[in-house]
Design a protein around this motif. Structure first.
Motif, PDB file in Angstrom:
ATOM      1  N   PHE A  60       0.825  -1.213   0.000  1.00  0.00           N
ATOM      2  CA  PHE A  60       0.000   0.000   0.000  1.00  0.00           C
ATOM      3  C   PHE A  60       0.856   1.258   0.000  1.00  0.00           C
ATOM      4  O   PHE A  60       0.450   2.288  -0.560  1.00  0.00           O
ATOM      5  CB  PHE A  60      -0.953   0.022   1.202  1.00  0.00           C
ATOM      6  N   SER A  61       2.021   1.211   0.616  1.00  0.00           N
ATOM      7  CA  SER A  61       2.887   2.399   0.609  1.00  0.00           C
ATOM      8  C   SER A  61       3.249   2.782  -0.823  1.00  0.00           C
ATOM      9  O   SER A  61       3.341   3.968  -1.158  1.00  0.00           O
ATOM     10  CB  SER A  61       4.149   2.154   1.446  1.00  0.00           C
ATOM     11  N   ALA A  62       3.448   1.770  -1.691  1.00  0.00           N
ATOM     12  CA  ALA A  62       3.736   2.042  -3.101  1.00  0.00           C
ATOM     13  C   ALA A  62       2.489   2.576  -3.808  1.00  0.00           C
ATOM     14  O   ALA A  62       2.554   3.551  -4.576  1.00  0.00           O
ATOM     15  CB  ALA A  62       4.232   0.778  -3.789  1.00  0.00           C
ATOM     16  N   ALA A  68      -1.134   9.082  -5.509  1.00  0.00           N
ATOM     17  CA  ALA A  68      -1.272  10.412  -4.883  1.00  0.00           C
ATOM     18  C   ALA A  68      -2.679  10.600  -4.322  1.00  0.00           C
ATOM     19  O   ALA A  68      -3.271  11.679  -4.409  1.00  0.00           O
ATOM     20  CB  ALA A  68      -0.948  11.506  -5.892  1.00  0.00           C
ATOM     21  N   GLY A  69      -3.222   9.515  -3.720  1.00  0.00           N
ATOM     22  CA  GLY A  69      -4.549   9.581  -3.118  1.00  0.00           C
ATOM     23  C   GLY A  69      -5.691   9.494  -4.111  1.00  0.00           C
ATOM     24  O   GLY A  69      -6.855   9.630  -3.731  1.00  0.00           O
ATOM     25  N   LEU A  74      -4.878   4.523 -11.110  1.00  0.00           N
ATOM     26  CA  LEU A  74      -4.266   3.200 -11.225  1.00  0.00           C
ATOM     27  C   LEU A  74      -5.267   2.128 -11.666  1.00  0.00           C
ATOM     28  O   LEU A  74      -4.891   0.969 -11.827  1.00  0.00           O
ATOM     29  CB  LEU A  74      -3.659   2.774  -9.881  1.00  0.00           C
ATOM     30  N   GLY A  75      -6.523   2.527 -11.820  1.00  0.00           N
ATOM     31  CA  GLY A  75      -7.535   1.551 -12.194  1.00  0.00           C
ATOM     32  C   GLY A  75      -8.101   0.800 -11.005  1.00  0.00           C
ATOM     33  O   GLY A  75      -8.766  -0.231 -11.165  1.00  0.00           O
ATOM     34  N   GLN A  79     -13.497   1.889  -3.322  1.00  0.00           N
ATOM     35  CA  GLN A  79     -13.858   1.021  -2.196  1.00  0.00           C
ATOM     36  C   GLN A  79     -12.681   0.150  -1.762  1.00  0.00           C
ATOM     37  O   GLN A  79     -12.393   0.020  -0.568  1.00  0.00           O
ATOM     38  CB  GLN A  79     -15.045   0.140  -2.586  1.00  0.00           C
ATOM     39  N   LEU A  80     -11.988  -0.449  -2.743  1.00  0.00           N
ATOM     40  CA  LEU A  80     -10.825  -1.282  -2.412  1.00  0.00           C
ATOM     41  C   LEU A  80      -9.703  -0.429  -1.829  1.00  0.00           C
ATOM     42  O   LEU A  80      -9.027  -0.833  -0.871  1.00  0.00           O
ATOM     43  CB  LEU A  80     -10.327  -2.021  -3.656  1.00  0.00           C
ATOM     44  N   TYR A  81      -9.521   0.767  -2.376  1.00  0.00           N
ATOM     45  CA  TYR A  81      -8.482   1.662  -1.865  1.00  0.00           C
ATOM     46  C   TYR A  81      -8.725   1.980  -0.392  1.00  0.00           C
ATOM     47  O   TYR A  81      -7.795   1.936   0.421  1.00  0.00           O
ATOM     48  CB  TYR A  81      -8.458   2.949  -2.691  1.00  0.00           C
TER      49      TYR A  81
END
Length: 389
Positions: A60-62, A68-69, A74-75, A79-81
């Motif tokens: 997740f850090s990557a 950038a939030g 990124l596709g 919800q998953l984020y």
């Protein structure tokens, strides 16, 4: 719905390792932008795989840096984020508590006149680009004095209530310090060859004076605890990885730990450890691990302990990806106890080409222990049945 073909799986593995390389600073490029991108199904698979491998925080850090939030770039679904974000925040919070608890344990046992070391977990976390992203488990602390003296000390400190005592360690009740703490009498390593094991323990004991106090923060009141030298950690953790590979299984978290440890070590420290690999019976697992680190985590050649071994490395990678962290998702764990036992025995036989001497010692010691302990187990079973009639 995307059809899961060999190409899809291979691409998803590439995505997983690209994220981990980015998070560890091995690469500043993420090649999955552009044509095709990453589908929502890819991200769902990635989330599950990172959970299996206990690397959710690192991945997740990557993702957070790359997006950038804005996960839609990124596709990834929002919800998953958010679900991943909350997991990562939980990991960060647990690390903060474990650092504080490690400092408290160090002070408490120092007051009793004991030498201590924080092994693996929190000691490794400090080496990551962000010391709060590693998905931590329990706190492993080594206390000097040996099994008898340490158990007597824990009893005197009223820490044995509800604790689980084994031949190698004591798992304290969570009520004792508010976190899961595993107290070790030894170093958590055990070569199957008695000759290599003697040399291993001699080396680790000789490295004890090089242990040092480290702060877990930048402030004056940040918790501090003792960690072993890099040479101690390189040998101990390599042996620990091998022990788990032949036992329950090993995952990507342990492999990443070794990657950051190698980068944190000096040329002299790595050279000294490399010169001892064969005498310690660790040369074959080292070659396999160096291949995985170089091929998949982007570890530069100057940090490798030895030449990568592609044949053994593929076996190691297969075990890691198939069975997950500590083998928790292995197929052999399903079904009856007898099926699990048989599958484990057959699995060990397949490891003979990986390292014939070490696996032979492992099998010999297992069956000697099995024969020796069988009468005691039968007696315990009869007594149990008699009491519960």
């Amino acid at each position: 719905m995307q059809t899961v073909t060999y190409k899809v799986v291979a691409r998803r593995l590439d995505l997983l390792f690209a994220l981990l390389r980015y998070a560890l600073g091995a690469s500043r490029e993420f090649p999955f932008f552009g044509a095709g991108g990453v589908s929502a199904e890819d991200w769902e698979w990635l989330y599950r795989q990172c959970g299996r491998q206990s690397v959710l925080g690192v991945a997740f850090s990557a993702i957070n840096t790359l997006s950038a939030g804005k996960p839609e770039t990124l596709g990834m679904s929002h919800q998953l984020y958010l679900k991943w974000f909350y997991q990562a925040e939980g990991i960060r919070s647990l690390n903060e508590r474990h650092y504080a608890c490690s400092g408290e344990l160090t002070q408490k046992f120092a007051a009793e006149g004991c030498q201590t070391l924080i092994l693996k977990g929190q000691a490794n976390s400090l080496l990551y680009p962000d010391k709060f992203i590693r998905q931590t488990g329990d706190i492993d602390i080594w206390i000097s004095g040996g099994r008898k003296a340490v158990i007597a000390l824990l009893s005197r400190m009223n820490l044995l209530e509800k604790a689980r005592v084994s031949n190698h360690d004591v798992l304290l009740s969570k009520e004792a310090f508010g976190e899961e703490v595993e107290v070790h009498f030894g170093f958590g390593v055990d070569r199957c060859s008695p000759f290599a094991n003697r040399r291993l323990l001699h080396f680790l004991n000789a490295e004890l004076p090089a242990s040092h106090l480290v702060p877990a923060g930048d402030t004056k009141d940040a918790p501090s605890f003792y960690v072993p030298s890099n040479k101690f950690a390189l040998v101990m953790q390599l042996s620990h990885i091998y022990k788990h590979l032949l036992g329950l299984g090993v995952g990507l978290r342990q492999v990443m730990d070794y990657c950051v440890l190698l980068r944190a070590s000096s040329d002299g420290e790595r050279a000294d450890v490399a010169a001892r690999l064969e005498s310690l019976g660790l040369n074959r697992i080292a070659g396999a691990l160096m291949w995985v680190l170089a091929e998949y985590l982007g570890l530069e050649s100057q940090y490798l302990l030895c030449a990568p071994d592609a044949r053994r490395g593929r076996i190691l990678l297969r075990e890691i990806m198939r069975d997950g962290n500590f083998g928790k998702f292995a197929d052999r764990r399903r079904g009856s106890v007898w099926r699990w036992w048989l599958k484990n025995r057959l699995r060990l036989v397949t490891f003979l080409p990986f390292d014939f001497p070490e696996v032979s010692w492992f099998l010999l010691r297992y069956w000697a222990s099995f024969v020796f302990l069988t009468p005691q187990r039968l007696l315990a079973f009869r007594l149990y049945k008699k009491r519960h009639k």
